[in-house]
Design a protein around this motif. Structure first.
Motif, PDB file in Angstrom:
ATOM      1  N   THR A   1       0.808  -1.335  -0.100  1.00 19.34           N
ATOM      2  CA  THR A   1      -0.040   0.043   0.118  1.00 19.34           C
ATOM      3  C   THR A   1       0.898   1.308   0.124  1.00 19.34           C
ATOM      4  O   THR A   1       0.784   2.172   0.875  1.00 19.34           O
ATOM      5  CB  THR A   1      -0.986  -0.034   1.200  1.00 19.34           C
ATOM      6  OG1 THR A   1      -0.151  -0.212   2.351  1.00 19.34           O
ATOM      7  CG2 THR A   1      -1.881  -1.255   1.387  1.00 19.34           C
TER       8      THR A   1
ATOM      9  N   THR B   1       1.687   5.045  -0.975  1.00 22.45           N
ATOM     10  CA  THR B   1       1.217   6.068  -1.235  1.00 22.45           C
ATOM     11  C   THR B   1       2.092   7.122  -1.213  1.00 22.45           C
ATOM     12  O   THR B   1       2.869   7.164  -0.385  1.00 22.45           O
ATOM     13  CB  THR B   1       0.057   6.366  -0.429  1.00 22.45           C
ATOM     14  OG1 THR B   1      -0.888   4.990  -0.707  1.00 22.45           O
ATOM     15  CG2 THR B   1      -0.602   7.584  -1.026  1.00 22.45           C
TER      16      THR B   1
ATOM     17  N   ASP C   1      -0.687   5.660  -5.717  1.00 24.42           N
ATOM     18  CA  ASP C   1      -1.952   5.576  -4.984  1.00 24.42           C
ATOM     19  C   ASP C   1      -2.008   3.976  -4.392  1.00 24.42           C
ATOM     20  O   ASP C   1      -2.408   3.237  -5.495  1.00 24.42           O
ATOM     21  CB  ASP C   1      -2.931   5.954  -5.964  1.00 24.42           C
ATOM     22  CG  ASP C   1      -4.357   5.948  -5.175  1.00 24.42           C
ATOM     23  OD1 ASP C   1      -4.176   5.956  -4.097  1.00 24.42           O
ATOM     24  OD2 ASP C   1      -5.209   6.134  -6.058  1.00 24.42           O
ATOM     25  N   GLN C   2      -1.771   4.011  -3.305  1.00 30.17           N
ATOM     26  CA  GLN C   2      -1.862   2.703  -2.738  1.00 30.17           C
ATOM     27  C   GLN C   2      -1.391   1.281  -3.691  1.00 30.17           C
ATOM     28  O   GLN C   2      -2.155   0.534  -3.746  1.00 30.17           O
ATOM     29  CB  GLN C   2      -3.583   2.350  -2.732  1.00 30.17           C
ATOM     30  CG  GLN C   2      -4.232   3.331  -1.751  1.00 30.17           C
ATOM     31  CD  GLN C   2      -4.659   2.938  -0.326  1.00 30.17           C
ATOM     32  OE1 GLN C   2      -4.355   1.693  -0.104  1.00 30.17           O
ATOM     33  NE2 GLN C   2      -5.074   3.617   0.448  1.00 30.17           N
TER      34      GLN C   2
ATOM     35  N   ASN D   1       0.688  -1.904  -4.511  1.00 26.61           N
ATOM     36  CA  ASN D   1       1.029  -3.320  -3.918  1.00 26.61           C
ATOM     37  C   ASN D   1       1.784  -3.786  -4.911  1.00 26.61           C
ATOM     38  O   ASN D   1       1.042  -3.993  -6.061  1.00 26.61           O
ATOM     39  CB  ASN D   1      -0.098  -4.229  -3.444  1.00 26.61           C
ATOM     40  CG  ASN D   1      -0.678  -3.379  -2.327  1.00 26.61           C
ATOM     41  OD1 ASN D   1      -0.336  -3.421  -1.292  1.00 26.61           O
ATOM     42  ND2 ASN D   1      -2.094  -3.066  -2.319  1.00 26.61           N
TER      43      ASN D   1
ATOM     44  N   GLY E   1       2.704   3.465   3.655  1.00 29.54           N
ATOM     45  CA  GLY E   1       3.058   2.008   3.348  1.00 29.54           C
ATOM     46  C   GLY E   1       4.268   1.596   3.568  1.00 29.54           C
ATOM     47  O   GLY E   1       5.117   2.317   4.328  1.00 29.54           O
TER      48      GLY E   1
ATOM     49  N   LYS F   1      -0.954   4.633 -10.577  1.00 27.15           N
ATOM     50  CA  LYS F   1      -1.550   3.389 -10.154  1.00 27.15           C
ATOM     51  C   LYS F   1      -0.966   1.907 -11.235  1.00 27.15           C
ATOM     52  O   LYS F   1      -0.786   2.456 -12.251  1.00 27.15           O
ATOM     53  CB  LYS F   1      -3.073   3.312 -10.602  1.00 27.15           C
ATOM     54  CG  LYS F   1      -3.881   4.195  -9.530  1.00 27.15           C
ATOM     55  CD  LYS F   1      -5.217   4.152 -10.009  1.00 27.15           C
ATOM     56  CE  LYS F   1      -5.988   4.895  -8.624  1.00 27.15           C
ATOM     57  NZ  LYS F   1      -7.095   5.696  -9.236  1.00 27.15           N
TER      58      LYS F   1
END
Lengths: 271, 356
Positions: free
Chosen positions: B8, B10, B20-21, B23, B58, B211
């Motif tokens: 996560t 960010t 953005d988030q 993984n 994160g 993203k």
């Protein structure tokens, strides 16, 4: 075409002589007898004499002026470099509002005319019993030079890609180690230019040196005035002192001119 | 060598969200390529792994250690920069040895490792030179060498080839792949060049606007793009998008289309059974000859399309052609979300295929 070249060279000579003339005049006076100094029209050809240099060098104070000046100018230069290099690095790499304000703050002192701050500074120094003290002179000179030194060095550091430090940090350096091992060696010419600059400013500084120095700490520019008394104005000796003042700075600048030119023009063209 | 796990992640620059988030797990020994247009956050992500940038939120894990709070020097990583970032005041040997010296490795060991790396990269004869005296390709090798000698757990490469000329780039591309096979290191490679990504990566991560759009092998990315962005970003020339029916976009790659000259006498259905399931009619506007192939730009009822053909087929400008392609080669995308409609694509869409 040829005519244009001629006009151009003539203009060049004219403007250069505007700058060089006072120095030539000063050197000429220092070698003239008293009578020739005041002759009208001025004499361009004259019988030279060393009597003014003899007077000046025989004066026991002049040696002290010279040492004082050297001491203060070198001290100033050293402190300026020690403070301005890290400060400039910080301003260059962490550009933020705070860094901008910091530089503005540094410049505040430069924005005021010297005479406006000389009295308060005198009072502070006097209250602290720090008149006639090398440290006071050096600190005040540092304040005068520092803003410009920080700005100069900041421009140098901005020229150095930040990836170099990042590479060093990945290679195992802390940020300060990266600064010392990678950035400092790369800004040699900037450091030389800055040190010449601060040396000259400190060497020539008159107002604060005059006000804050005492009998044992007078620098050369202040010392020159000792040849101006209410009875006589010994132009020959003053001129000789002037020449003596120019020589060390001239030599110093000449020795480092390679770095100086590189330093002052860095950033002008992209490599 | 080690795994890299990002959880996560960010990142904000001021009020601007650049990651953005995110993984992502990079496997041990893997060559992972981060690719995307400029400003998509791929370099920022790499710099977060390196520790040159801190993530706003994160966790970063390298090997078995959480390194989120560690400075770059404590992360045991090596990095190659786009502008090489060689130390100008040191010669090649010292450039390569610097990282080991900082880590207080014994002198003999340093010498051994530097010479070994120089051998692998064929720069043994350059060890005394300053970076200024080297060509772009040589500098790139030194930068790689500086990374190799460290035996770091993870190699990070930030657009290392983009400063080289086209020919050298292709050559160095192959060398980096060879190097990866030899060292079996975990490598994370950032590029904006989708050809580099396709040719080099074990897996590719396509990014856009901070993203991840898709993670997959080059084949997966190419043949099963997750959305219209990935489909359009990977492949030269990019996939053709036709607004097929309301809310649905049909995608077909230029090399999967056959061109057949339209003759009044030919019955469309015959060709269809032979060549493909879809027929569109178009007029040739421009022909680009690239040497090995031709790119044909046609105007159709669905807008402009491009077709890649081999040079042997004679194509004439301003003539009308039938564009044919098969069911297996097309993709349907949701026009609104851009997502690819997978197995569940509506049956009736296939049925509309014959509309010309």
């Amino acid at each position: 075409m040829i005519q244009w070249k001629f006009v151009r060279n003539l203009l060049l000579v004219f403007f250069c002589s505007l700058y060089v003339f006072p120095i030539i005049w000063l050197v000429m006076i220092s070698f003239k007898y008293e009578v020739d100094i005041f002759s009208i029209p001025p004499k361009w050809l004259f019988v030279p004499t060393l009597e003014h240099y003899q007077t000046v060098l025989a004066d026991s104070h002049v040696g002290a002026f010279l040492t004082n000046s050297l001491f203060v100018a070198l001290g100033t230069t050293m402190i300026v470099l020690l403070v301005s290099a890290p400060a400039a690095y910080g301003c260059a790499r962490f550009q933020s509002k705070a860094a901008g304000r910091f530089i503005f703050g540094l410049f505040l002192l430069r924005m005021l005319p010297g005479v406006a701050v000389v009295v308060p500074i005198y009072l502070v120094a006097s209250k602290l019993a720090m008149l006639n003290n090398y440290l006071t002179l050096i600190l005040v000179h540092v304040c005068i030079v520092l803003p410009i030194a920080v700005l100069m060095l900041q421009n140098f550091i901005l020229e150095i890609p930040k990836e170099l430090e990042e590479a060093a940090m990945i290679d195992g350096c802390s940020r300060s180690a990266a600064f010392i091992r990678i950035i400092l060696p790369l800004m040699t010419s900037g450091i030389v230019a800055t040190s010449v600059f601060s040396f000259i400013i400190s060497w020539n500084e008159f107002l604060f040196s005059m006000t804050l120095s005492g009998y044992s700490t007078q620098t050369l520019p202040v010392g020159v005035t000792s040849f101006m008394t209410d009875k006589t104005l010994d132009w020959g000796a003053i001129a000789a002192m002037g020449v003596i003042m120019i020589v060390p700075v001239g030599l110093f600048t000449f020795m480092v001119q390679k770095y100086l030119i590189k330093g002052l023009t860095m950033g002008a063209v992209k490599e | 060598m080690a795994k890299v796990i990002l959880k996560t992640i960010t990142k904000f620059f001021g009020s601007n969200k650049v990651l953005d988030q995110l993984n992502l797990t990079v496997n041990d020994h893997e060559f992972l390529v981060l690719v995307g247009p400029s400003g998509c956050g791929k370099s920022t992500l790499l710099r977060i792994i390196a520790g040159l940038e801190t993530s706003t939120r994160g966790t970063t894990v390298i090997g078995n250690r959480t390194v989120t709070e560690l400075s770059p020097k404590d992360r045991d990583i090596a990095m190659v920069f786009q502008n090489y970032a060689l130390y100008p005041h040191m010669n090649v040997y010292d450039n390569m040895a610097f990282g080991l010296k900082m880590r207080k490795v014994a002198k003999e060991e340093i010498d051994h490792r530097v010479r070994e790396a120089a051998n692998i990269l064929e720069i043994s004869n350059l060890l005394d030179r300053k970076p200024k005296q080297l060509s772009g390709g040589q500098r790139q090798r030194v930068a790689l060498g500086r990374a190799i000698v460290r035996n770091a757990q993870v190699f990070l490469l930030d657009e290392p080839l983009s400063n080289l000329d086209a020919k050298l780039r292709v050559q160095m591309r192959a060398e980096i792949i060879k190097l990866h096979r030899k060292l079996r290191a975990t490598m994370i490679y950032v590029t904006h060049d989708q050809i580099e990504a396709m040719t080099m990566g074990d897996r590719i991560v396509v990014m856009k606007d901070g993203k991840i759009q898709q993670i997959g092998t080059p084949e997966e990315i190419y043949n099963n793009p997750a959305n219209m962005f990935v489909a359009g970003f990977v492949g030269v020339p990019p996939m053709n998008f036709l607004s097929w029916s309301p809310g649905v976009v049909l995608g077909i790659r230029p090399e999967y289309i056959a061109l057949i000259e339209k003759r009044e006498s030919t019955i469309d259905t015959e060709i269809r059974s032979e060549k493909g399931d879809y027929i569109i009619e178009g007029t040739v506007e421009v022909i680009e000859y690239t040497g090995a192939e031709k790119l044909i730009y046609l105007q159709t009822n669905f807008g402009q399309m491009v077709v890649k053909t081999d040079t042997s087929q004679p194509i004439k400008e301003e003539k009308r052609y039938n564009l044919l392609f098969g069911t297996t080669d097309i993709h349907f995308f949701n026009m609104e979300s851009g997502l690819r409609m997978g197995q569940d694509r509506p049956e009736q869409l296939v049925g509309t295929a014959a509309v010309v």
